[in-house]
Design an enzyme around this catalytic site. Structure first.
Site, PDB file in Angstrom:
ATOM      1  N   ASP A  28       1.048  -1.059  -0.044  1.00 11.95           N
ATOM      2  CA  ASP A  28      -0.062  -0.108   0.119  1.00 11.95           C
ATOM      3  C   ASP A  28       0.851   1.235   0.048  1.00 11.95           C
ATOM      4  O   ASP A  28       2.181   1.056   0.221  1.00 11.95           O
ATOM      5  CB  ASP A  28      -0.896   0.148   1.166  1.00 11.95           C
ATOM      6  CG  ASP A  28      -1.442   1.172   1.612  1.00 11.95           C
ATOM      7  OD1 ASP A  28      -2.176   1.641   0.747  1.00 11.95           O
ATOM      8  OD2 ASP A  28      -1.508   1.830   2.547  1.00 11.95           O
ATOM      9  N   ASP A  30      -0.296   5.208   1.022  1.00  9.94           N
ATOM     10  CA  ASP A  30      -0.311   6.212   2.020  1.00  9.94           C
ATOM     11  C   ASP A  30      -0.423   5.282   3.272  1.00  9.94           C
ATOM     12  O   ASP A  30      -1.254   4.522   3.541  1.00  9.94           O
ATOM     13  CB  ASP A  30      -1.852   6.987   1.815  1.00  9.94           C
ATOM     14  CG  ASP A  30      -1.944   7.481   0.664  1.00  9.94           C
ATOM     15  OD1 ASP A  30      -0.731   8.460   0.232  1.00  9.94           O
ATOM     16  OD2 ASP A  30      -2.510   7.260  -0.417  1.00  9.94           O
ATOM     17  N   GLU A  37      -0.730  11.070   4.882  1.00  4.92           N
ATOM     18  CA  GLU A  37      -2.070  11.354   5.371  1.00  4.92           C
ATOM     19  C   GLU A  37      -2.450  12.717   5.637  1.00  4.92           C
ATOM     20  O   GLU A  37      -3.084  13.524   5.081  1.00  4.92           O
ATOM     21  CB  GLU A  37      -3.017  10.543   6.152  1.00  4.92           C
ATOM     22  CG  GLU A  37      -3.392   8.993   5.349  1.00  4.92           C
ATOM     23  CD  GLU A  37      -4.331   9.403   4.329  1.00  4.92           C
ATOM     24  OE1 GLU A  37      -4.754  10.488   3.832  1.00  4.92           O
ATOM     25  OE2 GLU A  37      -4.695   8.110   3.586  1.00  4.92           O
TER      26      GLU A  37
HETATM   27  C1  XBP Z   1      -5.360   6.149   0.956  1.00  6.98           C
HETATM   28  C2  XBP Z   1      -6.533   6.907   0.682  1.00  6.98           C
HETATM   29  C3  XBP Z   1      -6.416   8.051  -0.284  1.00  6.98           C
HETATM   30  C4  XBP Z   1      -5.835   9.230   0.006  1.00  6.98           C
HETATM   31  C5  XBP Z   1      -6.208  10.438  -0.966  1.00  6.98           C
HETATM   32  O1  XBP Z   1      -5.664   4.749   1.265  1.00  6.98           O
HETATM   33  O2  XBP Z   1      -7.445   6.601   1.271  1.00  6.98           O
HETATM   34  O3  XBP Z   1      -7.871   8.483  -0.728  1.00  6.98           O
HETATM   35  O4  XBP Z   1      -5.915   9.658   1.194  1.00  6.98           O
HETATM   36  O5  XBP Z   1      -5.807  10.059  -2.154  1.00  6.98           O
HETATM   37  P1  XBP Z   1      -4.746   3.386   0.990  1.00  6.98           P
HETATM   38  P2  XBP Z   1      -6.714  10.677  -3.414  1.00  6.98           P
HETATM   39  O6  XBP Z   1      -3.588   4.128   1.829  1.00  6.98           O
HETATM   40  O7  XBP Z   1      -5.390   2.349   1.710  1.00  6.98           O
HETATM   41  O8  XBP Z   1      -4.687   3.271  -0.459  1.00  6.98           O
HETATM   42  O9  XBP Z   1      -7.095  11.898  -2.901  1.00  6.98           O
HETATM   43  O10 XBP Z   1      -5.782  10.679  -4.664  1.00  6.98           O
HETATM   44  O11 XBP Z   1      -7.984   9.751  -3.776  1.00  6.98           O
HETATM   45 MG    MG Z   2      -2.915   3.048   3.650  1.00  3.64          MG
END
Ligand code: XBP
Ligand code: MG
Length: 264
Positions: A28, A30, A37
């Site tokens: 993953d 983020d 975040e």
């Molecule tokens: C990450 C997210 C993303 C980011 C924002 O989830 O939820 O939505 O917060 O990205 P994960 P965008 O780590 O589970 O993949 O604004 O580009 O959608």
């Molecule tokens: Mg994540």
């Protein structure tokens, strides 16, 4: 020696084996590769100001909003929760999210978000062991490039056999779609791979695809329910250092050149 002590002593070894023996490591982005975040949150707020909206997402609000995966979906969920309810057309949401994505790129470039401890070494050693690497993320594709071209390497893409982002599939996490697409591109069986995630939604997605999952706990999701995870750790430092057997000296030197350890 009691059972508890024994299990603490045995756990890292077993986990090390799972990491080393996996046919592919699926990351993953983020929260897992980097603590992004907070940067996403600031980018949303900058986009709201620019669009003339009086919305502001503080830490606590954003923590709740993260239950909704995907930036566009998060904007819609927040608008719906307003009183009176705000209805945004798709084009307005898309335009607002494009502003947010631009701000995210700007903030990442300005502040140089680092990889989390152990990540650079884990990637380097996994490649040296001949393991495939992949990315399964909810975020927008350009965000991965903005982050990894600075935090990892300009040629980061060449390290990954498969990179699947949120808009590449129909349903975002916790649906298994990104992971299923990664598996199809890797041509690997789910049970032979290892996913590395930081959130309950990510964990659900990986498990629903059948992939054993290691949780690298992050700032926003520390208190999530991680039932079903293979293990939960606070960082990957000790696992990044698993030596890559059979790596020749020249190859090590090449890796050192490509990836100066910025965080490990
Ligand atoms: C990450 C997210 C993303 C980011 C924002 O989830 O939820 O939505 O917060 O990205 P994960 P965008 O780590 O589970 O993949 O604004 O580009 O959608
Ligand atoms: Mg994540």
């Amino acid at each position: 020696m009691n059972v508890e002590t024994l299990s603490v002593l045995l756990r890292p070894r077993r986990l090390e084996d799972r990491i080393v023996q996996a046919a592919a490591l699926v990351f993953d982005v983020d929260g897992t590769l980097a603590e992004t975040e907070g940067i996403h949150r600031r980018a949303f707020n900058a986009a709201f100001i620019e669009a003339g909206l009086d919305w502001y997402w503080d830490y606590r609000t954003y923590k709740k909003l993260l239950r909704t995966t995907g930036g566009k979906e998060r904007i819609r969920a927040f608008a719906r929760s307003r009183f009176p309810r705000v209805c945004l057309s798709d084009s307005v949401v898309i335009a607002l999210h494009q502003r947010k994505t631009r701000h995210y790129g700007r903030l990442i470039a300005q502040h140089t978000c680092r990889l989390r401890p152990g990540i650079a070494s884990l990637i380097r050693n996994a490649r040296a062991r001949g393991q495939a690497l992949a990315i399964a993320t909810t975020t927008t594709s350009s965000n991965i490039d903005d982050l990894l071209s600075v935090a990892l390497d300009q040629n980061w893409r060449s390290l990954f056999t498969a990179v699947v982002a949120g808009d590449d599939v129909e349903r975002k996490k916790p649906a298994p779609d990104v992971y299923l697409e990664v598996l199809a591109r890797l041509k690997q069986r789910a049970s032979d791979c290892l996913a590395i995630e930081d959130s309950a939604n990510g964990l659900k997605a990986a498990i629903a695809a059948g992939i054993p999952t290691l949780i690298n706990r992050s700032e926003y999701f520390r208190d999530d329910d991680f039932s079903g995870a293979l293990a939960v750790v606070d960082d990957l430092t000790e696992f990044g250092l698993i030596p890559a057997a059979g790596v020749n000296h020249l190859e090590e030197m090449r890796f050192e050149k490509v990836w100066p350890d910025r965080n490990d």
